[in-house]
Motif scaffolding. Structure first.
Motif, PDB file in Angstrom:
ATOM      1  N   VAL A   1       0.843  -1.185   0.000  1.00 28.34           N
ATOM      2  CA  VAL A   1       0.000   0.000   0.000  1.00 28.34           C
ATOM      3  C   VAL A   1       0.882   1.240   0.000  1.00 28.34           C
ATOM      4  N   LYS A   2       0.255   2.361  -0.351  1.00 29.22           N
ATOM      5  CA  LYS A   2       0.996   3.601  -0.578  1.00 29.22           C
ATOM      6  C   LYS A   2       1.756   4.069   0.661  1.00 29.22           C
ATOM      7  N   SER A   3       1.253   3.728   1.836  1.00 26.17           N
ATOM      8  CA  SER A   3       1.914   4.179   3.063  1.00 26.17           C
ATOM      9  C   SER A   3       3.294   3.555   3.240  1.00 26.17           C
ATOM     10  N   TYR A   4       3.540   2.398   2.615  1.00 22.01           N
ATOM     11  CA  TYR A   4       4.872   1.773   2.660  1.00 22.01           C
ATOM     12  C   TYR A   4       5.694   2.171   1.437  1.00 22.01           C
ATOM     13  N   ALA A   5       5.234   1.791   0.265  1.00 22.35           N
ATOM     14  CA  ALA A   5       5.962   2.099  -0.965  1.00 22.35           C
ATOM     15  C   ALA A   5       5.028   1.939  -2.151  1.00 22.35           C
ATOM     16  N   TYR A   6       5.214   2.767  -3.175  1.00 19.75           N
ATOM     17  CA  TYR A   6       4.404   2.661  -4.386  1.00 19.75           C
ATOM     18  C   TYR A   6       5.200   3.211  -5.560  1.00 19.75           C
ATOM     19  N   GLN A   7       4.844   2.759  -6.759  1.00 24.59           N
ATOM     20  CA  GLN A   7       5.559   3.155  -7.971  1.00 24.59           C
ATOM     21  C   GLN A   7       4.695   4.102  -8.793  1.00 24.59           C
ATOM     22  N   GLU A   8       5.321   5.185  -9.242  1.00 27.05           N
ATOM     23  CA  GLU A   8       4.615   6.170 -10.063  1.00 27.05           C
ATOM     24  C   GLU A   8       5.574   6.665 -11.125  1.00 27.05           C
ATOM     25  N   ASN A   9       5.189   6.514 -12.398  1.00 26.06           N
ATOM     26  CA  ASN A   9       6.065   6.875 -13.523  1.00 26.06           C
ATOM     27  C   ASN A   9       7.429   6.194 -13.406  1.00 26.06           C
ATOM     28  N   ASN A  10       7.386   4.914 -13.033  1.00 27.16           N
ATOM     29  CA  ASN A  10       8.588   4.077 -12.915  1.00 27.16           C
ATOM     30  C   ASN A  10       9.546   4.515 -11.809  1.00 27.16           C
ATOM     31  N   ILE A  11       9.073   5.364 -10.899  1.00 26.25           N
ATOM     32  CA  ILE A  11       9.894   5.804  -9.763  1.00 26.25           C
ATOM     33  C   ILE A  11       9.214   5.339  -8.482  1.00 26.25           C
ATOM     34  N   TRP A  12       9.999   4.751  -7.579  1.00 26.75           N
ATOM     35  CA  TRP A  12       9.462   4.280  -6.304  1.00 26.75           C
ATOM     36  C   TRP A  12       9.417   5.424  -5.295  1.00 26.75           C
ATOM     37  N   HIS A  13       8.322   5.524  -4.588  1.00 26.56           N
ATOM     38  CA  HIS A  13       8.114   6.525  -3.540  1.00 26.56           C
ATOM     39  C   HIS A  13       7.703   5.805  -2.252  1.00 26.56           C
ATOM     40  N   GLY A  14       7.751   6.542  -1.132  1.00 20.16           N
ATOM     41  CA  GLY A  14       7.305   5.982   0.137  1.00 20.16           C
ATOM     42  C   GLY A  14       8.445   5.798   1.116  1.00 20.16           C
ATOM     43  N   ILE A  15       8.089   5.595   2.394  1.00 18.72           N
ATOM     44  CA  ILE A  15       9.080   5.483   3.466  1.00 18.72           C
ATOM     45  C   ILE A  15      10.051   4.337   3.212  1.00 18.72           C
ATOM     46  N   ASN A 264       7.236  11.322   4.070  1.00 25.16           N
ATOM     47  CA  ASN A 264       6.516  10.131   3.620  1.00 25.16           C
ATOM     48  C   ASN A 264       5.302   9.769   4.461  1.00 25.16           C
ATOM     49  N   LEU A 265       5.380  10.017   5.773  1.00 24.09           N
ATOM     50  CA  LEU A 265       4.289   9.604   6.660  1.00 24.09           C
ATOM     51  C   LEU A 265       3.754  10.738   7.524  1.00 24.09           C
ATOM     52  N   GLY A 266       4.571  11.746   7.770  1.00 27.58           N
ATOM     53  CA  GLY A 266       4.236  12.781   8.740  1.00 27.58           C
ATOM     54  C   GLY A 266       3.519  13.984   8.169  1.00 27.58           C
ATOM     55  N   LYS A 267       3.849  15.160   8.695  1.00 25.02           N
ATOM     56  CA  LYS A 267       3.083  16.366   8.401  1.00 25.02           C
ATOM     57  C   LYS A 267       3.156  16.821   6.957  1.00 25.02           C
ATOM     58  N   GLU A 268       4.201  16.389   6.209  1.00 22.61           N
ATOM     59  CA  GLU A 268       4.295  16.775   4.802  1.00 22.61           C
ATOM     60  C   GLU A 268       3.620  15.764   3.883  1.00 22.61           C
ATOM     61  N   SER A 269       3.067  14.706   4.447  1.00 21.13           N
ATOM     62  CA  SER A 269       2.439  13.651   3.653  1.00 21.13           C
ATOM     63  C   SER A 269       0.924  13.741   3.746  1.00 21.13           C
ATOM     64  N   GLU A 270       0.238  12.877   2.998  1.00 24.77           N
ATOM     65  CA  GLU A 270      -1.225  12.834   3.074  1.00 24.77           C
ATOM     66  C   GLU A 270      -1.711  12.115   4.325  1.00 24.77           C
ATOM     67  N   PHE A 271      -0.807  11.399   5.032  1.00 22.80           N
ATOM     68  CA  PHE A 271      -1.217  10.590   6.176  1.00 22.80           C
ATOM     69  C   PHE A 271      -1.206  11.366   7.498  1.00 22.80           C
ATOM     70  N   LYS A 272      -0.283  12.324   7.622  1.00 25.31           N
ATOM     71  CA  LYS A 272      -0.194  13.176   8.826  1.00 25.31           C
ATOM     72  C   LYS A 272      -0.020  12.367  10.108  1.00 25.31           C
ATOM     73  N   LEU A 273       0.783  11.295  10.059  1.00 27.93           N
ATOM     74  CA  LEU A 273       0.974  10.432  11.225  1.00 27.93           C
ATOM     75  C   LEU A 273       2.094  10.965  12.107  1.00 27.93           C
ATOM     76  N   GLN A 274       1.821  11.103  13.404  1.00 31.71           N
ATOM     77  CA  GLN A 274       2.839  11.558  14.346  1.00 31.71           C
ATOM     78  C   GLN A 274       3.762  10.406  14.725  1.00 31.71           C
ATOM     79  N   ARG A 275       5.009  10.732  15.041  1.00 32.22           N
ATOM     80  CA  ARG A 275       5.988   9.691  15.369  1.00 32.22           C
ATOM     81  C   ARG A 275       5.799   9.122  16.770  1.00 32.22           C
ATOM     82  N   ASN A 276       5.259   9.907  17.684  1.00 31.20           N
ATOM     83  CA  ASN A 276       5.009   9.446  19.056  1.00 31.20           C
ATOM     84  C   ASN A 276       6.254   8.792  19.659  1.00 31.20           C
TER      85      ASN A 276
END
Length: 293
Positions: A1-15, A264-276
């Motif tokens: 799933v996108k929160s781990y890794a995903y490919q877009e235009n042959n480039i891998w993105h994600g944490i 990838n996961l925090g305030k600059e991402s679509e998920f907005k997950l805090q590190r806690n």
């Protein structure tokens, strides 16, 4: 799933894609020398043993069961995740209101064991449908064979964001804390040790405040630990079979650990997950990097 890794235009993105680039820069001197391989849950040990992958990243918990079975080696903490429950968007936030509802779970997993304990402890009376993998449990949820799904928060937030037609949401109830680790093949001690110091260096860089903008300052800093981190004492990294200047390249192109997480996961991402708990001790978390001297 996108929160781990995903490919877009042959480039891998994600944490996990960025952490894979970090490993490639440190070991091979080129962060583009990566190959992302999908490994279904339950096949991680086999994939490591037969050389299909060198390092397992996303969703890898660690336990005494794995340690004592001599199956994989813990190669360092990646991030803290949490086990949550995915429920209908218009349903209750209280699990007590789901008595006799069906929960989809991967049967041979820590998620099943943790939720089984949680369900019994609070006498919720939630029933189970178990499957051989998370993929099968997710498919059953999509087919409406069950009402709920419990797994890693990163998996569930990824599903929620990618599949809005499901009309599901992650409930704000932590079932368990899920520290996520990189793992390598049992017996590959050199890679295990090297990766622990790679991830530690990313956190030390964050603790020092090294980032893309101020590398010029740190490149002339006379602190001995900074000098070691940046490869001015190349034997420190060579003794770990790593490229001496790898951290300079990573900070310049990807940033420190905090930069990678927030993007990838925090305030600059679509998920907005805090590190806690996964934040540095000085920022209210539990992480204090080991010295590199």
């Amino acid at each position: 799933v996108k929160s781990y890794a995903y490919q877009e235009n042959n480039i891998w993105h994600g944490i996990d894609a960025d952490l894979c680039r970090v490993i490639a820069q440190a070991t091979l001197g080129d962060m583009e020398k990566i190959q992302m391989v999908h490994v279904p849950s339950g096949q991680v040990v086999q994939a490591l043993e037969n050389g299909k992958i060198d390092v397992m990243l996303s969703g890898s918990g660690y336990s005494a069961r794995l340690e004592t079975a001599h199956k994989v080696l813990n190669a360092g903490l990646l991030y803290y995740d949490y086990q949550y429950v995915l429920a209908p968007q218009d349903g209750s936030e209280d699990l007590a209101d789901y008595k006799d509802k069906r929960m989809c779970l991967s049967g041979d997993s820590d998620y099943f064991r943790h939720f089984q304990d949680y369900n019994a402890r609070y006498n919720f009376g939630i029933k189970y449908l178990t499957f051989n993998s998370f993929e099968q449990a997710r498919e059953a949820l999509l087919l409406k064979r069950c009402n709920l799904l419990s797994a890693s928060g990163l998996l569930l937030y990824g599903l929620q964001n990618e599949m809005p037609q499901m009309k599901m949401r992650v409930l704000p109830i932590r079932i368990s804390v899920q520290p996520t680790y990189a793992t390598v093949k049992y017996g590959n001690v050199d890679l295990q040790i090297a990766l622990k110091w790679v991830f530690n260096a990313l956190l030390l860089a964050e603790q020092y405040g090294m980032n893309m903008q101020n590398m010029g300052y740190y490149a002339t800093n006379d602190d001995p630990e900074v000098r070691n981190l940046l490869g001015d004492n190349p034997e420190m990294w060579r003794n770990l079979h790593l490229q001496p200047n790898w951290l300079r390249e990573v900070i310049t192109k990807l940033g420190n650990y905090g930069d990678i997480y927030e993007r990838n996961l925090g305030k600059e991402s679509e998920f907005k997950l805090q590190r806690n708990e996964g934040n540095l001790l000085k920022n209210g978390g539990t992480i204090y990097p080991l010295p590199f001297i």
